[in-house]
Motif scaffolding. Structure first.
Motif, PDB file in Angstrom:
ATOM      1  N   GLU A 120       0.935  -1.301  -0.116  1.00  0.00           N
ATOM      2  CA  GLU A 120      -0.032   0.168   0.258  1.00  0.00           C
ATOM      3  C   GLU A 120       0.680   1.304   0.034  1.00  0.00           C
ATOM      4  O   GLU A 120       0.481   2.254  -0.629  1.00  0.00           O
ATOM      5  N   LEU A 121       1.921   1.199   0.722  1.00  0.00           N
ATOM      6  CA  LEU A 121       2.810   2.475   0.635  1.00  0.00           C
ATOM      7  C   LEU A 121       3.591   2.485  -0.654  1.00  0.00           C
ATOM      8  O   LEU A 121       3.558   3.810  -1.128  1.00  0.00           O
ATOM      9  N   GLN A 122       3.821   1.515  -1.362  1.00  0.00           N
ATOM     10  CA  GLN A 122       4.668   1.508  -2.714  1.00  0.00           C
ATOM     11  C   GLN A 122       3.506   2.381  -3.502  1.00  0.00           C
ATOM     12  O   GLN A 122       3.970   2.821  -4.316  1.00  0.00           O
ATOM     13  N   GLN A 123       2.444   1.423  -3.396  1.00  0.00           N
ATOM     14  CA  GLN A 123       1.210   1.993  -4.441  1.00  0.00           C
ATOM     15  C   GLN A 123       0.945   3.713  -4.244  1.00  0.00           C
ATOM     16  O   GLN A 123       0.766   4.459  -5.270  1.00  0.00           O
ATOM     17  N   HIS A 124       0.993   4.026  -3.003  1.00  0.00           N
ATOM     18  CA  HIS A 124       0.725   5.527  -2.916  1.00  0.00           C
ATOM     19  C   HIS A 124       1.967   6.207  -3.363  1.00  0.00           C
ATOM     20  O   HIS A 124       1.480   7.252  -3.771  1.00  0.00           O
ATOM     21  N   ALA A 125       3.017   5.804  -2.903  1.00  0.00           N
ATOM     22  CA  ALA A 125       4.341   6.614  -3.546  1.00  0.00           C
ATOM     23  C   ALA A 125       4.263   6.540  -5.237  1.00  0.00           C
ATOM     24  O   ALA A 125       4.494   7.534  -5.799  1.00  0.00           O
ATOM     25  N   ASN A 126       3.829   5.522  -5.549  1.00  0.00           N
ATOM     26  CA  ASN A 126       3.931   5.403  -7.200  1.00  0.00           C
ATOM     27  C   ASN A 126       2.758   6.412  -7.634  1.00  0.00           C
ATOM     28  O   ASN A 126       2.886   7.130  -8.736  1.00  0.00           O
ATOM     29  N   SER A 130       3.794   9.631 -10.063  1.00  0.00           N
ATOM     30  CA  SER A 130       3.383   9.266 -11.437  1.00  0.00           C
ATOM     31  C   SER A 130       2.909  10.670 -12.140  1.00  0.00           C
ATOM     32  O   SER A 130       2.102  11.399 -11.478  1.00  0.00           O
ATOM     33  N   PRO A 131       3.054  11.321 -13.251  1.00  0.00           N
ATOM     34  CA  PRO A 131       2.368  12.400 -13.727  1.00  0.00           C
ATOM     35  C   PRO A 131       0.906  12.431 -13.984  1.00  0.00           C
ATOM     36  O   PRO A 131       0.445  11.211 -14.440  1.00  0.00           O
ATOM     37  N   GLY A 132       0.282  13.231 -13.607  1.00  0.00           N
ATOM     38  CA  GLY A 132      -1.292  13.507 -13.837  1.00  0.00           C
ATOM     39  C   GLY A 132      -1.515  13.339 -15.318  1.00  0.00           C
ATOM     40  O   GLY A 132      -0.771  13.783 -16.108  1.00  0.00           O
ATOM     41  N   LEU A 133      -2.797  13.047 -15.678  1.00  0.00           N
ATOM     42  CA  LEU A 133      -3.322  13.233 -17.122  1.00  0.00           C
ATOM     43  C   LEU A 133      -3.839  14.592 -17.053  1.00  0.00           C
ATOM     44  O   LEU A 133      -4.383  15.316 -16.134  1.00  0.00           O
ATOM     45  N   HIS A 134      -3.593  15.021 -18.444  1.00  0.00           N
ATOM     46  CA  HIS A 134      -4.055  16.429 -18.632  1.00  0.00           C
ATOM     47  C   HIS A 134      -5.148  16.423 -19.719  1.00  0.00           C
ATOM     48  O   HIS A 134      -5.226  15.717 -20.654  1.00  0.00           O
TER      49      HIS A 134
END
Length: 134
Positions: A120-126, A130-134
């Motif tokens: 869960e920590l790793q998923q949150h960090a990812n 990660s860049p957001g969609l524009h």
């Protein structure tokens, strides 16, 4: 004297109560377990989880560190919940260090909890990196 099985059942009902939003009832159950077995970490884990469910993460961490860990300094389950409380507080590097120590524990349930929390920590960090969609 209350049997260990009965106390475990009361604690389990307390865990179900807190996860269902019945904080006051859960607290009463954990107090009963604590009165019957003051040397047990179980009610302190319950109190801490109850506090986490009420978004009172710092108080949960203090219960785990000052009460549960004092009773059983090597208890992997207590340490896993400390890792959870640290994660909830946003203290992710501390949480990761704590949880990594538990993943190789002989306590399979604590090791599994630690591994799940690390995921869960790793998923949150990812998500954060990660860049957001524009």
């Amino acid at each position: 004297m209350v049997s260990a099985e009965t106390l475990r059942l009361l604690a389990d009902i307390g865990f179900m109560a807190t996860s269902g939003g019945f904080s006051a009832q859960a607290s009463s159950l954990f107090k009963a377990v604590e009165l019957a077995r003051p040397d047990s970490v179980l009610p302190h884990i319950g109190f801490a989880l109850n506090h986490m469910n009420m978004n009172r993460h710092q108080e949960a961490l203090e219960i785990l560190e000052k009460k549960a860990l004092k009773l059983e300094p090597d208890n992997a389950t207590v340490k896993a919940f400390i890792g959870m409380a640290l994660m909830m507080l946003g203290r992710n590097s501390e949480s990761e260090r704590t949880l990594n120590q538990i993943t190789t524990s002989d306590d399979i349930l604590a090791a599994t909890l630690a591994a799940n929390l690390l995921t869960e920590l790793q998923q949150h960090a990812n998500k954060k990196s990660s860049p957001g969609l524009h």
